[in-house]
Design a protein around this motif. Sequence first.
Motif, PDB file in Angstrom:
ATOM      1  N   SER A   2       4.865  28.353  39.146  1.00  0.00           N
ATOM      2  CA  SER A   2       4.383  26.985  39.105  1.00  0.00           C
ATOM      3  C   SER A   2       4.060  26.549  37.690  1.00  0.00           C
ATOM      4  O   SER A   2       3.616  27.352  36.875  1.00  0.00           O
ATOM      5  CB  SER A   2       3.124  26.859  39.974  1.00  0.00           C
ATOM      6  N   ASP A   3       4.262  25.261  37.426  1.00  0.00           N
ATOM      7  CA  ASP A   3       3.816  24.681  36.169  1.00  0.00           C
ATOM      8  C   ASP A   3       2.501  23.930  36.374  1.00  0.00           C
ATOM      9  O   ASP A   3       1.977  23.328  35.456  1.00  0.00           O
ATOM     10  CB  ASP A   3       4.879  23.740  35.595  1.00  0.00           C
ATOM     11  N   ASP A   4       1.978  23.988  37.581  1.00  0.00           N
ATOM     12  CA  ASP A   4       0.744  23.301  37.952  1.00  0.00           C
ATOM     13  C   ASP A   4      -0.329  24.334  38.304  1.00  0.00           C
ATOM     14  O   ASP A   4      -0.202  25.049  39.301  1.00  0.00           O
ATOM     15  CB  ASP A   4       1.015  22.391  39.146  1.00  0.00           C
ATOM     16  N   PRO A   5      -1.379  24.439  37.504  1.00  0.00           N
ATOM     17  CA  PRO A   5      -2.418  25.444  37.774  1.00  0.00           C
ATOM     18  C   PRO A   5      -3.086  25.261  39.141  1.00  0.00           C
ATOM     19  O   PRO A   5      -3.508  26.243  39.754  1.00  0.00           O
ATOM     20  CB  PRO A   5      -3.434  25.234  36.654  1.00  0.00           C
ATOM     21  N   ASP A   6      -3.163  24.024  39.634  1.00  0.00           N
ATOM     22  CA  ASP A   6      -3.777  23.783  40.939  1.00  0.00           C
ATOM     23  C   ASP A   6      -2.962  24.418  42.069  1.00  0.00           C
ATOM     24  O   ASP A   6      -3.513  24.999  43.000  1.00  0.00           O
ATOM     25  CB  ASP A   6      -3.939  22.283  41.201  1.00  0.00           C
ATOM     26  N   VAL A   7      -1.646  24.304  41.984  1.00  0.00           N
ATOM     27  CA  VAL A   7      -0.775  24.912  42.995  1.00  0.00           C
ATOM     28  C   VAL A   7      -0.910  26.426  42.950  1.00  0.00           C
ATOM     29  O   VAL A   7      -1.047  27.084  43.985  1.00  0.00           O
ATOM     30  CB  VAL A   7       0.699  24.494  42.790  1.00  0.00           C
ATOM     31  N   LEU A   8      -0.895  26.976  41.751  1.00  0.00           N
ATOM     32  CA  LEU A   8      -0.996  28.428  41.607  1.00  0.00           C
ATOM     33  C   LEU A   8      -2.335  28.942  42.133  1.00  0.00           C
ATOM     34  O   LEU A   8      -2.384  29.967  42.818  1.00  0.00           O
ATOM     35  CB  LEU A   8      -0.796  28.831  40.150  1.00  0.00           C
ATOM     36  N   THR A   9      -3.409  28.212  41.874  1.00  0.00           N
ATOM     37  CA  THR A   9      -4.728  28.602  42.388  1.00  0.00           C
ATOM     38  C   THR A   9      -4.735  28.580  43.910  1.00  0.00           C
ATOM     39  O   THR A   9      -5.238  29.506  44.546  1.00  0.00           O
ATOM     40  CB  THR A   9      -5.818  27.661  41.840  1.00  0.00           C
ATOM     41  N   GLY A  10      -4.169  27.533  44.497  1.00  0.00           N
ATOM     42  CA  GLY A  10      -4.092  27.453  45.957  1.00  0.00           C
ATOM     43  C   GLY A  10      -3.284  28.587  46.558  1.00  0.00           C
ATOM     44  O   GLY A  10      -3.668  29.163  47.579  1.00  0.00           O
ATOM     45  N   MET A  11      -2.178  28.927  45.928  1.00  0.00           N
ATOM     46  CA  MET A  11      -1.350  30.032  46.423  1.00  0.00           C
ATOM     47  C   MET A  11      -2.108  31.355  46.313  1.00  0.00           C
ATOM     48  O   MET A  11      -2.067  32.179  47.223  1.00  0.00           O
ATOM     49  CB  MET A  11      -0.036  30.115  45.638  1.00  0.00           C
ATOM     50  N   ARG A  12      -2.804  31.548  45.214  1.00  0.00           N
ATOM     51  CA  ARG A  12      -3.571  32.790  45.047  1.00  0.00           C
ATOM     52  C   ARG A  12      -4.687  32.895  46.077  1.00  0.00           C
ATOM     53  O   ARG A  12      -4.987  33.979  46.566  1.00  0.00           O
ATOM     54  CB  ARG A  12      -4.116  32.885  43.627  1.00  0.00           C
ATOM     55  N   LEU A  13      -5.313  31.756  46.408  1.00  0.00           N
ATOM     56  CA  LEU A  13      -6.337  31.768  47.459  1.00  0.00           C
ATOM     57  C   LEU A  13      -5.741  32.143  48.812  1.00  0.00           C
ATOM     58  O   LEU A  13      -6.426  32.689  49.671  1.00  0.00           O
ATOM     59  CB  LEU A  13      -7.030  30.404  47.545  1.00  0.00           C
ATOM     60  N   ALA A  14      -4.453  31.857  48.995  1.00  0.00           N
ATOM     61  CA  ALA A  14      -3.762  32.216  50.226  1.00  0.00           C
ATOM     62  C   ALA A  14      -3.193  33.635  50.180  1.00  0.00           C
ATOM     63  O   ALA A  14      -2.533  34.078  51.118  1.00  0.00           O
ATOM     64  CB  ALA A  14      -2.638  31.217  50.501  1.00  0.00           C
ATOM     65  N   GLY A  15      -3.419  34.342  49.067  1.00  0.00           N
ATOM     66  CA  GLY A  15      -2.947  35.719  48.953  1.00  0.00           C
ATOM     67  C   GLY A  15      -1.567  35.867  48.353  1.00  0.00           C
ATOM     68  O   GLY A  15      -0.974  36.939  48.416  1.00  0.00           O
ATOM     69  N   ILE A  16      -1.053  34.797  47.764  1.00  0.00           N
ATOM     70  CA  ILE A  16       0.283  34.835  47.169  1.00  0.00           C
ATOM     71  C   ILE A  16       0.131  34.947  45.660  1.00  0.00           C
ATOM     72  O   ILE A  16      -0.481  34.099  45.025  1.00  0.00           O
ATOM     73  CB  ILE A  16       1.082  33.564  47.537  1.00  0.00           C
ATOM     74  N   GLU A  17       0.691  36.007  45.088  1.00  0.00           N
ATOM     75  CA  GLU A  17       0.621  36.150  43.646  1.00  0.00           C
ATOM     76  C   GLU A  17       1.672  35.261  43.000  1.00  0.00           C
ATOM     77  O   GLU A  17       2.576  34.767  43.658  1.00  0.00           O
ATOM     78  CB  GLU A  17       0.787  37.603  43.221  1.00  0.00           C
ATOM     79  N   GLY A  18       1.521  35.043  41.699  1.00  0.00           N
ATOM     80  CA  GLY A  18       2.464  34.162  41.034  1.00  0.00           C
ATOM     81  C   GLY A  18       2.295  34.144  39.542  1.00  0.00           C
ATOM     82  O   GLY A  18       1.548  34.932  38.967  1.00  0.00           O
TER      83      GLY A  18
END
Length: 102
Positions: A7-23
């Motif tokens: 992701s180029d969007d830190p908000d998307v990456l944070t949301g994915m990490r909260l869901a257990g998805i690394e990135g």
Amino acid sequence: MRCFCISDDPDVLTGMRLAGIEGALASTKREVDMAVSRAVADSGVAILIVTEGCYALSRERLDELKLSAARPLVNVISDSRRASNGSDSIMRLINEAIGIKF
């Protein structure tokens, strides 16, 4: 089998990490290509989630993965700053797959 998000969007990456998805956070073509290489090299990654901004930076490589690679499955999502135009990208991919270029 795991998912990996680029992701180029830190908000998307944070949301994915909260869901257990690394990135990986990527804002240049080189960073996107390095993150794609990392995901492809990891045999446990089955789904590659890419934001539209990152997809635009490395469109050719990601389209090649979409059309020819068995793994990972590439899924393009919109980020929190842009509105998605999903039908346009799907039509473009179909047209290119059958040989129509605009």
